[in-house]
Design a protein around this motif. Structure first.
Motif, PDB file in Angstrom:
ATOM      1  N   ALA A  51     -79.928  19.568 -99.055  1.00  0.00           N
ATOM      2  CA  ALA A  51     -81.076  18.877 -99.650  1.00  0.00           C
ATOM      3  C   ALA A  51     -82.279  18.907 -98.712  1.00  0.00           C
ATOM      4  N   VAL A  52     -82.017  18.742 -97.418  1.00  0.00           N
ATOM      5  CA  VAL A  52     -83.103  18.796 -96.428  1.00  0.00           C
ATOM      6  C   VAL A  52     -83.754  20.172 -96.420  1.00  0.00           C
ATOM      7  N   GLU A  53     -82.928  21.213 -96.386  1.00  0.00           N
ATOM      8  CA  GLU A  53     -83.475  22.576 -96.351  1.00  0.00           C
ATOM      9  C   GLU A  53     -84.279  22.879 -97.609  1.00  0.00           C
ATOM     10  N   GLN A  54     -83.782  22.435 -98.764  1.00  0.00           N
ATOM     11  CA  GLN A  54     -84.508  22.656-100.023  1.00  0.00           C
ATOM     12  C   GLN A  54     -85.826  21.893-100.040  1.00  0.00           C
ATOM     13  N   PHE A  55     -85.812  20.681 -99.501  1.00  0.00           N
ATOM     14  CA  PHE A  55     -87.035  19.870 -99.452  1.00  0.00           C
ATOM     15  C   PHE A  55     -88.110  20.557 -98.606  1.00  0.00           C
ATOM     16  N   VAL A  56     -87.723  20.994 -97.409  1.00  0.00           N
ATOM     17  CA  VAL A  56     -88.704  21.623 -96.510  1.00  0.00           C
ATOM     18  C   VAL A  56     -89.203  22.938 -97.101  1.00  0.00           C
ATOM     19  N   GLU A  57     -88.309  23.707 -97.708  1.00  0.00           N
ATOM     20  CA  GLU A  57     -88.706  24.973 -98.326  1.00  0.00           C
ATOM     21  C   GLU A  57     -89.672  24.728 -99.487  1.00  0.00           C
ATOM     22  N   ARG A  58     -89.381  23.732-100.286  1.00  0.00           N
ATOM     23  CA  ARG A  58     -90.207  23.444-101.463  1.00  0.00           C
ATOM     24  C   ARG A  58     -91.577  22.889-101.082  1.00  0.00           C
ATOM     25  N   GLU A  59     -91.594  21.949-100.148  1.00  0.00           N
ATOM     26  CA  GLU A  59     -92.847  21.266 -99.804  1.00  0.00           C
ATOM     27  C   GLU A  59     -93.683  22.047 -98.802  1.00  0.00           C
ATOM     28  N   ALA A  60     -93.038  22.842 -97.963  1.00  0.00           N
ATOM     29  CA  ALA A  60     -93.724  23.666 -96.952  1.00  0.00           C
ATOM     30  C   ALA A  60     -94.775  22.883 -96.163  1.00  0.00           C
ATOM     31  N   PRO A  61     -94.370  21.801 -95.479  1.00  0.00           N
ATOM     32  CA  PRO A  61     -95.354  21.016 -94.721  1.00  0.00           C
ATOM     33  C   PRO A  61     -95.828  21.760 -93.460  1.00  0.00           C
ATOM     34  N   ASP A  62     -97.009  21.395 -93.001  1.00  0.00           N
ATOM     35  CA  ASP A  62     -97.510  21.918 -91.723  1.00  0.00           C
ATOM     36  C   ASP A  62     -96.915  21.128 -90.561  1.00  0.00           C
ATOM     37  N   ALA A  63     -96.528  19.892 -90.823  1.00  0.00           N
ATOM     38  CA  ALA A  63     -95.933  19.033 -89.797  1.00  0.00           C
ATOM     39  C   ALA A  63     -94.940  18.100 -90.460  1.00  0.00           C
ATOM     40  N   LEU A  64     -93.938  17.720 -89.682  1.00  0.00           N
ATOM     41  CA  LEU A  64     -92.884  16.850 -90.199  1.00  0.00           C
ATOM     42  C   LEU A  64     -92.619  15.765 -89.160  1.00  0.00           C
ATOM     43  N   VAL A  65     -92.672  14.500 -89.587  1.00  0.00           N
ATOM     44  CA  VAL A  65     -92.428  13.363 -88.695  1.00  0.00           C
ATOM     45  C   VAL A  65     -91.129  12.680 -89.115  1.00  0.00           C
ATOM     46  N   ILE A  66     -90.174  12.596 -88.182  1.00  0.00           N
ATOM     47  CA  ILE A  66     -88.878  11.992 -88.484  1.00  0.00           C
ATOM     48  C   ILE A  66     -88.888  10.534 -88.038  1.00  0.00           C
ATOM     49  N   ALA A  67     -89.122   9.645 -89.005  1.00  0.00           N
ATOM     50  CA  ALA A  67     -89.132   8.208 -88.718  1.00  0.00           C
ATOM     51  C   ALA A  67     -87.866   7.533 -89.220  1.00  0.00           C
ATOM     52  N   ALA A  68     -86.932   8.305 -89.783  1.00  0.00           N
ATOM     53  CA  ALA A  68     -85.660   7.763 -90.265  1.00  0.00           C
ATOM     54  C   ALA A  68     -84.644   7.784 -89.132  1.00  0.00           C
ATOM     55  N   ALA A  69     -83.852   6.723 -89.020  1.00  0.00           N
ATOM     56  CA  ALA A  69     -82.836   6.646 -87.968  1.00  0.00           C
ATOM     57  C   ALA A  69     -81.943   5.445 -88.219  1.00  0.00           C
ATOM     58  N   GLU A  70     -80.796   5.412 -87.527  1.00  0.00           N
ATOM     59  CA  GLU A  70     -80.030   4.173 -87.415  1.00  0.00           C
ATOM     60  C   GLU A  70     -80.447   3.554 -86.084  1.00  0.00           C
ATOM     61  N   ARG A  71     -81.207   2.466 -86.162  1.00  0.00           N
ATOM     62  CA  ARG A  71     -81.828   1.914 -84.960  1.00  0.00           C
ATOM     63  C   ARG A  71     -81.182   0.614 -84.491  1.00  0.00           C
ATOM     64  N   ARG A  72     -80.131   0.156 -85.178  1.00  0.00           N
ATOM     65  CA  ARG A  72     -79.505  -1.113 -84.808  1.00  0.00           C
ATOM     66  C   ARG A  72     -78.377  -0.850 -83.801  1.00  0.00           C
ATOM     67  N   PRO A  73     -78.548  -1.289 -82.557  1.00  0.00           N
ATOM     68  CA  PRO A  73     -77.545  -0.992 -81.526  1.00  0.00           C
ATOM     69  C   PRO A  73     -76.127  -1.434 -81.895  1.00  0.00           C
ATOM     70  N   ASP A  74     -75.989  -2.609 -82.513  1.00  0.00           N
ATOM     71  CA  ASP A  74     -74.645  -3.087 -82.846  1.00  0.00           C
ATOM     72  C   ASP A  74     -73.985  -2.197 -83.900  1.00  0.00           C
ATOM     73  N   VAL A  75     -74.780  -1.732 -84.878  1.00  0.00           N
ATOM     74  CA  VAL A  75     -74.237  -0.828 -85.902  1.00  0.00           C
ATOM     75  C   VAL A  75     -73.796   0.486 -85.269  1.00  0.00           C
TER      76      VAL A  75
END
Length: 306
Positions: A51-75
């Motif tokens: 799905a990620v590869e299809q998204f990038v291929e379809r949208e063809a962005p000039d830049a991509l910012v990855i703000a998604a993460a698991e940021r909770r230390p306990d989790v």
């Protein structure tokens, strides 16, 4: 038209970034979300490589910012497989797909890649994470640099900003306990006074990222590792005192001088922001000003237990 894909646009930082980039009249923003889908956002599970590869291929962005993460230390500590899937494997998939399109990738990392014993930390200081979260984010940094030559890691400390719930930031998550301590006959709220943090306002980070994106748009992309941080050191007890003042609550707070978290956390991971500052990049809103903006905009401001 300069096109930016913001991955994880429904989160604390992602929303601030989309708001900032939307002000650029000649830029196009493609925002993705997963756990909180919304109109105008593309639904994307970054754990799904195809799905990620299809998204990038379809949208063809000039830049991509990855703000998604698991940021909770306990989790992360209790579910290392989830931490790896989101913080390492997904970064590799996204960066590889962006690299094939010639897009610049910016991945968000953390001050927790350091053990907190010898601050301040430069961008080239040797990492030594103490917990699973820090380890996963450090591996994510490596995943980015191994997947693309046109990429950059931005390390950030404790974030706060406009919220959809008190729990969304470790800063505002203190509010219910603060409010509870102000109730008649209640016990004082015990707050950590050991770990030193540098709360950093998400609209300021979004401003910094926009400045970084502008350099890429002009053909002068920043690569490697950079860091950005607020410059006001405070522990959770001191944060709570300032929150109580902003909320005009007569809170009863007790400082706890020794660590109480089950997951180990570093003492002081102050990040030096000198590499970005040398490029003329940066903005810092004073904490007391920024937190009042956050509290004033939160729709349940008076309902501290919400």
């Amino acid at each position: 038209m300069f096109k930016v894909a913001v991955i994880g646009a429904s989160g604390l930082l992602g929303r601030a970034l989309v708001d900032e980039l939307a002000q650029q009249s000649d830029w196009q923003v493609v925002a993705t979300a997963f756990s909180r889908p919304a109109p105008g956002k593309v639904s994307l599970d970054i754990r799904d490589a195809r799905a990620v590869e299809q998204f990038v291929e379809r949208e063809a962005p000039d830049a991509l910012v990855i703000a998604a993460a698991e940021r909770r230390p306990d989790v992360c500590e209790h579910d290392p497989a989830l931490a790896r899937a989101l913080n390492v494997d997904a970064v590799r998939t996204l960066a590889s797909a962006a690299n094939r399109r010639g897009a610049w990738t910016l991945s968000i990392s953390t001050d927790y890649v350091f053990d907190g014993t010898h601050p301040p930390y430069q961008h080239d200081s040797v990492p030594a994470p103490l917990n699973a979260y820090g380890h996963s984010k450090l591996e994510g940094e490596h995943a980015l640099t191994e997947s693309t030559d046109l990429g950059c890691v931005l390390r950030l400390p404790l974030l706060y900003g406009p919220i959809v719930s008190w729990a969304e930031s470790a800063v505002t998550s203190l509010v219910p306990a603060i409010a509870g301590s102000a109730a008649p006959g209640s016990k004082p709220a015990v707050m950590d006074a050991w770990a030193i943090r540098y709360p950093t306002f998400t609209p300021d980070v979004a401003f910094v990222i926009r400045q970084m994106l502008e350099r890429h748009a002009q053909g002068d992309a920043i690569r490697g590792i950079v860091q950005w941080s607020g410059d006001e050191p405070m522990n959770k007890y001191e944060i709570a005192v300032r929150l109580a003042e902003a909320l005009q609550l007569d809170a009863h707070l007790t400082p706890q001088a020794t660590p109480t978290d089950s997951t180990p956390r570093p003492h002081n991971c102050h990040l030096a922001s000198s590499r970005l500052e040398a490029l003329g990049i940066g903005r810092r809103t004073p904490f007391d000003t920024a937190i009042r903006q956050v509290l004033a905009a939160f729709p349940w401001r008076g309902a501290a237990h919400a």
